[in-house]
Design an enzyme around this catalytic site. Structure first.
Site, PDB file in Angstrom:
ATOM      1  N   SER A  29     -15.310  16.856 -19.149  1.00 23.20           N
ATOM      2  CA  SER A  29     -15.162  17.115 -20.592  1.00 23.20           C
ATOM      3  C   SER A  29     -14.170  18.249 -20.832  1.00 23.20           C
ATOM      4  O   SER A  29     -13.299  18.173 -21.703  1.00 23.20           O
ATOM      5  CB  SER A  29     -16.511  17.515 -21.192  1.00 23.20           C
ATOM      6  OG  SER A  29     -17.412  16.449 -21.116  1.00 23.20           O
ATOM      7  N   ASP A 326     -25.426  12.067 -19.801  1.00 26.55           N
ATOM      8  CA  ASP A 326     -24.810  11.359 -18.678  1.00 26.55           C
ATOM      9  C   ASP A 326     -25.673  11.370 -17.413  1.00 26.55           C
ATOM     10  O   ASP A 326     -25.301  10.786 -16.395  1.00 26.55           O
ATOM     11  CB  ASP A 326     -23.443  11.977 -18.351  1.00 26.55           C
ATOM     12  CG  ASP A 326     -22.441  11.702 -19.457  1.00 26.55           C
ATOM     13  OD1 ASP A 326     -22.606  10.691 -20.177  1.00 26.55           O
ATOM     14  OD2 ASP A 326     -21.497  12.494 -19.627  1.00 26.55           O
TER      15      ASP A 326
HETATM   16  C1  S3P Z   1     -18.461  13.587 -23.688  1.00 29.09           C
HETATM   17  C2  S3P Z   1     -19.477  13.291 -24.543  1.00 29.09           C
HETATM   18  C3  S3P Z   1     -20.545  12.326 -24.239  1.00 29.09           C
HETATM   19  C4  S3P Z   1     -20.597  11.997 -22.748  1.00 29.09           C
HETATM   20  C5  S3P Z   1     -19.237  11.764 -22.175  1.00 29.09           C
HETATM   21  C6  S3P Z   1     -18.377  12.996 -22.343  1.00 29.09           C
HETATM   22  C7  S3P Z   1     -17.435  14.546 -24.116  1.00 29.09           C
HETATM   23  O1  S3P Z   1     -20.301  11.133 -24.957  1.00 29.09           O
HETATM   24  O2  S3P Z   1     -21.402  10.872 -22.529  1.00 29.09           O
HETATM   25  O3  S3P Z   1     -19.323  11.461 -20.798  1.00 29.09           O
HETATM   26  O4  S3P Z   1     -16.647  15.014 -23.266  1.00 29.09           O
HETATM   27  O5  S3P Z   1     -17.385  14.861 -25.311  1.00 29.09           O
HETATM   28  P1  S3P Z   1     -20.824  10.937 -26.472  1.00 29.09           P
HETATM   29  O6  S3P Z   1     -20.170  11.939 -27.310  1.00 29.09           O
HETATM   30  O7  S3P Z   1     -20.434   9.540 -26.850  1.00 29.09           O
HETATM   31  O8  S3P Z   1     -22.313  11.106 -26.384  1.00 29.09           O
END
Ligand code: S3P
Length: 443
Positions: A29, A326
């Site tokens: 992220s 996740d």
């Molecule tokens: C993420 C947010 C999450 C996560 C993804 C990474 C991010 O998704 O599942 O692997 O970096 O903002 P969602 O915002 O759809 O929950």
């Protein structure tokens, strides 16, 4: 790059105690955000510890296509010469975000308020995922969107020439939706406001503040409210990316389920908005010590010392789901080796990740002799302390499903297989050698 190589089946079998140090990769992220904010800043951003997984490499390529200069200097060491807020140029080709929901959703937000046109695409998994959750709010800024039926990729965005500020309540707890709106809000005169019912990972807010944006977050009776002042001059920064707690979860899980194991995982982010798995594991009786807590790159980090211990089933409350969204696939593996029932509530979002993760885990665990129940938004695993194994799981182009079943095999009575290890490259390119160095036996 879309994942199009031939499937690579792999197996995982019972192994002896795991030991050693697991240097897991940089946070996915934060890596995406460092590249995107670097590209939207004035000057040269230096990044260390960048995750060099395919998802992030696709975002780096996209930032180049919009006019930034992105250069790799060595492992994890990159620079981005940015074009400033509103400085993106129309790309010559289609932007292929491969497997990455975070990449495509954040970049669509980042371009929505600059008068350029861009078309986005992705692999078979990404092309099935819902995008209206991001294109709806960015249309409110004045962007024009053309999408395939059902709001799916490919999507063309004509960015707004005269964007207007937006106040938006997110319909589901999602850091990707929140971040897309905040990135769109950067090139808008006035205040952009996002309201979320549950706080989600706050890397965008932390990093925007670090790059010089005026942003504040407050918890009110109405929800978690984030307010961004538009048109800041973002200034290039040095970003040290901490190690990814979601990737750390795989060696941590392996050490917890293989008797006699003891491993160290240094420098892992302990951001409270990402910490739900670790809270849950401690409730299950896990032996995890968080040593040397400190701050790195604007994020709290610690070194993890993990030892095998008998675990018990627990109920994970729905309010915790966002902080471990996740990690449910690997938690369901750990729960299979615990004694008793683990109930995971509020997990409907898992159905729209890289795969339907509830379905993928339930089918693969059942095939390997674990009793699982599912509803629309919950999953229940009946742990007995041992796993028969013996079956191949289908990974559906989903890296976390692939890694979860590789971990499941490490203490199963019979080997566990996966149909394709290829997707692991999106987030954890070093997963197989790293696990083998700890003592895992993969074939
Ligand atoms: C993420 C947010 C999450 C996560 C993804 C990474 C991010 O998704 O599942 O692997 O970096 O903002 P969602 O915002 O759809 O929950």
């Amino acid at each position: 790059m879309s994942h199009s190589a031939e499937p690579r089946p792999m197996t995982s079998g019972k192994c002896g105690p795991l030991s050693g140090e697991a240097q897991v990769p940089g946070d996915k992220s934060i890596s995406h955000r460092a590249l995107i904010l670097g590209a939207m800043s004035v000057g040269q951003t230096r990044i260390t510890g960048l995750l060099e997984g395919q998802d992030v490499l696709d975002t780096a390529k996209a930032m180049e296509a919009f006019g930034a200069t992105v250069t790799r200097h060595g492992p994890g060491s990159w620079t981005v010469d940015g074009v400033g807020v509103g400085g993106f140029a129309s790309p010559e080709g289609v932007i292929d975000c491969g497997n990455s929901g975070t990449g495509v959703r954040l970049i669509m937000g980042a371009v929505a308020t600059t008068p350029i046109t861009a078309t986005f695409t992705g692999d078979a998994s990404l092309s099935r995922r819902p995008m209206a959750r991001v294109t709806d709010p960015i249309a409110e800024f004045g962007a024009r969107i053309t999408a395939r039926e059902g709001g799916r990729l490919p999507i063309t965005i004509e960015g707004a020439a005269d964007p207007v500020p937006v106040t938006y309540r997110t319909p589901v707890a999602s850091a990707q939706i929140k971040s897309a709106i905040l990135l769109a809000g950067l090139n808008v005169p006035g205040e952009t406001v996002v309201i979320e019912s549950e706080p989600t990972r706050d890397h965008s807010e932390r990093m925007l503040a670090g790059f010089g944006a005026d942003i504040r977050a407050e918890t009110t009776a109405d929800g978690h409210v984030i307010t961004l002042q538009g048109r800041p001059e973002l200034r290039a920064q040095n970003v040290a990316v901490p190690r990814d707690p979601s990737s750390a979860a795989f060696p941590v899980a392996a050490a917890l389920i293989v008797p006699g194991s003891e491993i160290r995982v240094p420098g892992v982010s302990r951001n409270p908005t990402r910490d739900g798995l670790y809270v849950t594991l401690l409730e299950m009786g896990a032996d995890i010590t968080f040593e040397n807590p400190r701050e790195e790159g604007g994020e709290p980090v610690a070194d993890l010392l993990v030892r095998h211990a008998p675990l018990k089933g627990v109920t994970v409350p729905a309010e915790r789901a966002a902080s471990m969204i996740d990690e449910f696939p690997i938690l369901s593996v750990i729960a299979s080796y615990a004694q008793g029932t683990t109930v995971m509530n509020g997990v409907a979002e898992l159905r729209v990740k890289e795969s339907d993760r509830i379905d993928a885990m339930a089918r693969g665990l059942e095939a390997n002799g674990v009793k699982v129940e599912e509803t629309k938004d919950s999953m229940t695993v009946h742990g007995t302390g041992s796993v028969p194994g013996g079956a191949q799981a289908v990974t559906h182009l989903d890296h976390r499903i692939a890694m979860s079943f590789m971990v499941l095999g490490l203490n199963a009575e019979n080997a566990v297989g996966i149909d394709d290890a290829g997707p692991i490259m999106t987030s954890f390119p070093d997963f197989v050698p790293l696990m083998e160095r700890l003592g895992a036996s993969f074939g």
